[in-house]
Design a protein around this motif. Structure first.
Motif, short mmCIF file in Angstrom:
data_model
loop_
_atom_site.label_atom_id
_atom_site.label_comp_id
_atom_site.label_asym_id
_atom_site.label_seq_id
_atom_site.Cartn_x
_atom_site.Cartn_y
_atom_site.Cartn_z
N ILE B 24 -32.30 46.04 -41.80
CA ILE B 24 -32.56 45.59 -43.18
C ILE B 24 -33.62 46.53 -43.74
CG2 ILE B 24 -33.39 43.72 -44.64
CD1 ILE B 24 -32.35 41.74 -42.61
N ASP B 25 -33.21 47.35 -44.69
CA ASP B 25 -34.14 48.32 -45.28
C ASP B 25 -33.79 48.55 -46.74
OD1 ASP B 25 -31.89 49.92 -45.24
OD2 ASP B 25 -32.53 51.11 -43.52
N GLU B 26 -34.18 49.69 -47.28
CA GLU B 26 -33.99 49.98 -48.70
C GLU B 26 -32.52 50.09 -49.10
OE1 GLU B 26 -35.66 51.64 -46.49
OE2 GLU B 26 -34.99 53.72 -46.36
N THR B 50 -31.43 44.44 -36.00
CA THR B 50 -32.25 45.15 -35.02
C THR B 50 -33.58 45.64 -35.60
OG1 THR B 50 -31.08 47.16 -35.64
CG2 THR B 50 -30.28 45.99 -33.70
N PHE B 51 -33.70 45.60 -36.94
CA PHE B 51 -34.87 46.25 -37.54
C PHE B 51 -35.04 45.77 -38.97
CE2 PHE B 51 -36.48 49.87 -40.10
CZ PHE B 51 -37.70 50.08 -39.47
N ILE B 52 -36.29 45.60 -39.39
CA ILE B 52 -36.56 45.34 -40.82
C ILE B 52 -37.88 46.03 -41.17
CG2 ILE B 52 -37.50 43.04 -40.22
CD1 ILE B 52 -36.66 42.16 -43.10
N ASN B 53 -37.87 46.82 -42.25
CA ASN B 53 -39.10 47.50 -42.66
C ASN B 53 -39.68 46.81 -43.90
OD1 ASN B 53 -37.54 48.40 -44.79
ND2 ASN B 53 -37.53 50.55 -44.16
N SER B 54 -40.77 47.37 -44.46
CA SER B 54 -41.46 46.69 -45.56
C SER B 54 -40.58 46.58 -46.81
CB SER B 54 -42.78 47.40 -45.90
OG SER B 54 -42.54 48.73 -46.30
#
Lengths: 316, 160
Positions: B24-26, B50-54
């Motif tokens: 989950i990102d931009e 597996t991943f999420i950034n700001s």
């Protein structure tokens, strides 16, 4: 290195801890002065300006906010930029300490003192030699380096880092933390760091999923290594536009937990996702951020909070 | 996870749920999710995140607000650990969603195996409120596994 006759001031009410810290910092060759409380420390700073002040965070209470601010200001005024706080039981005070925006080095540890971290911090400050993740890793640890030439490499680099960390036998939790800090720090270096002569951050508003060529000026260097104590992820840009106050404000943002948005969110998230975040700043020349993830202990045996350092290169 | 890409988020339908996988990102376009709600319910299966950034966190919060505004009941199923960390760290990510099951870290004292195991938040609701993780058995040596985080931190998403 500065003249060895200059002193280091330890501010700690506990005799045993005073001696432990004295032994650790004595190896620098500097004279060690000791104060039992903040008021005494303020008087000592005025009398014999130190090169470094090491303050025990347990001294900091609501009533002591003003004396702490006075001590930090007095030390800074006399050239002792390095004011650091050690926390044990005072970990719960971290949000308040961060909110002060004045403590540039915070080392968190359940024991009275974490010798290695304190020594590295002191040596970096005293020698003025700030840069490089090597300082935090054991001798012989290989650092893998990549210089990014396109913004779209971020996704690939972050995935490759996680896969290689897993390949070294580290846990999924460690790989996940590494991915998050690497992604945030790279994104910061690619989009927030570039600044023009007027101080305008001209790439800050660009879409993060758009492609950008990163020429020599805009290139971002990423290095990482693991010595079975720490996994270090280092990201460096060639602008040096990130400043101390912005960092302290980002670290101290108390609304991130509630809102999850706004300027400085990336730094705040990176800080909360590693064990130690180190900022090495050379204004106008480069910014290097190192995230350290402790790979030795499971979450239940780790400290509930993270350390940070903000080092600023002094003009020659 | 592939070694050459972080993996863009994908969405597939499975039964009554939308299955989200990857990062989950931009690039995730989470704002489109509320339009896929059925009968006032938006059910998300998040085991493969597996991943999420700001930036992903920011979009996730916007998605939650949009769902809230549309009066949707949001259910989060099989929430993966990376997303659990954000739900625990950032209050706004929880919105008004109900977490019905989630992954949590366990470790075996006997053989050292670490595992992310699924907890049914409805079956174990009473224990979780008491910050008492359900017992789990090591898939390797069949010994009892210990919860591998601080319950007061990992279950803080329950205290909305």
């Amino acid at each position: 290195m500065r003249a060895p006759e200059a002193s280091i001031l330890i501010v700690n009410p506990d005799r045993k801890t005073q001696r432990t810290v004295q032994r650790i910092l004595g190896v620098t060759g500097h004279r060690i002065d000791v104060a039992d409380d903040l008021d005494q420390a303020v008087r000592l700073v005025a009398h014999a300006p130190p090169v470094l002040v090491v303050i025990d965070g347990a001294l900091y209470t609501d009533e002591q906010a003003e004396p702490l601010r006075r001590l930090v200001a007095a030390a800074k005024e006399r050239g002792a930029e390095a004011c650091m706080t050690l926390l044990g039981a005072a970990i719960a005070r971290i949000p308040t300490i961060l909110h002060l925006g004045a403590v540039t080095n915070l080392l968190v540890h359940p024991m009275p003192v974490l010798g290695e971290e304190l020594t590295i911090t002191a040596q970096k400050l005293l020698r003025g030699d700030l840069f490089g993740a090597e300082k935090y890793l054991l001798w012989g640890t290989e650092l893998h380096a990549t210089t990014m030439t396109r913004a779209s490499q971020r996704s690939h680099l972050v995935a490759e880092l996680a896969a290689r960390v897993r390949g070294l036998g580290q846990s999924a939790r460690v790989a996940s933390m590494a991915m998050l800090v690497a992604d945030e720090l790279i994104s910061n270096a690619v989009h927030n760091a570039p600044v023009d002569a007027r101080g305008v951050h001209y790439r800050r508003e660009l879409a993060r999923d758009g492609e950008l060529e990163l020429d020599e000026r805009h290139g971002v260097r990423v290095r990482w290594g693991c010595d079975a104590r720490y996994l270090a992820v280092e990201v460096r840009d060639a602008f040096g536009s990130l400043d101390r106050d912005t960092i302290l404000h980002s670290l101290g943002r108390s609304d991130v937990r509630e809102t999850g948005s706004g300027a400085g969110m990336g730094i705040s998230l990176a800080y909360r996702s590693c064990d130690h975040l180190v900022f090495n700043l050379a204004p106008g020349r480069c910014t290097e951020i190192i995230a350290l993830i402790d790979v030795r202990y499971p979450p239940t045996e780790r400290v509930h909070a993270s350390s940070y350092n903000v080092f600023v290169e002094q003009a020659p | 996870m592939s070694s050459d890409t972080r993996g863009r988020m994908t969405i597939t339908e499975q039964g009554d749920a939308l299955v989200l996988a990857g990062s989950i990102d931009e690039t995730s376009a989470l704002h489109e999710l509320p339009a896929s709600a059925r009968s006032g319910r938006l059910v998300l299966d998040l085991a493969a995140i597996t991943f999420i950034n700001s930036l992903g966190v920011r979009d996730w919060i916007r998605m939650q607000l949009a769902a809230q505004k549309a009066g949707l009941a949001v259910e989060l199923r099989r929430v993966s650990e990376p997303l659990m960390h954000q739900l625990n760290m950032i209050v706004a990510t929880r919105g008004s969603a109900a977490v019905t099951s989630f992954y949590a870290p366990y470790a075996c004292d006997a053989c050292g195996r670490e595992e992310s195991l699924l907890i049914d938040a409805i079956t174990h609701a009473e224990r979780l409120v008491r910050l008492d993780p359900p017992p789990m058995t090591c898939p390797d040596c069949r010994s009892a596994m210990a919860f591998n985080d601080f319950p007061e931190r990992y279950f803080s998403f329950l205290s909305v």
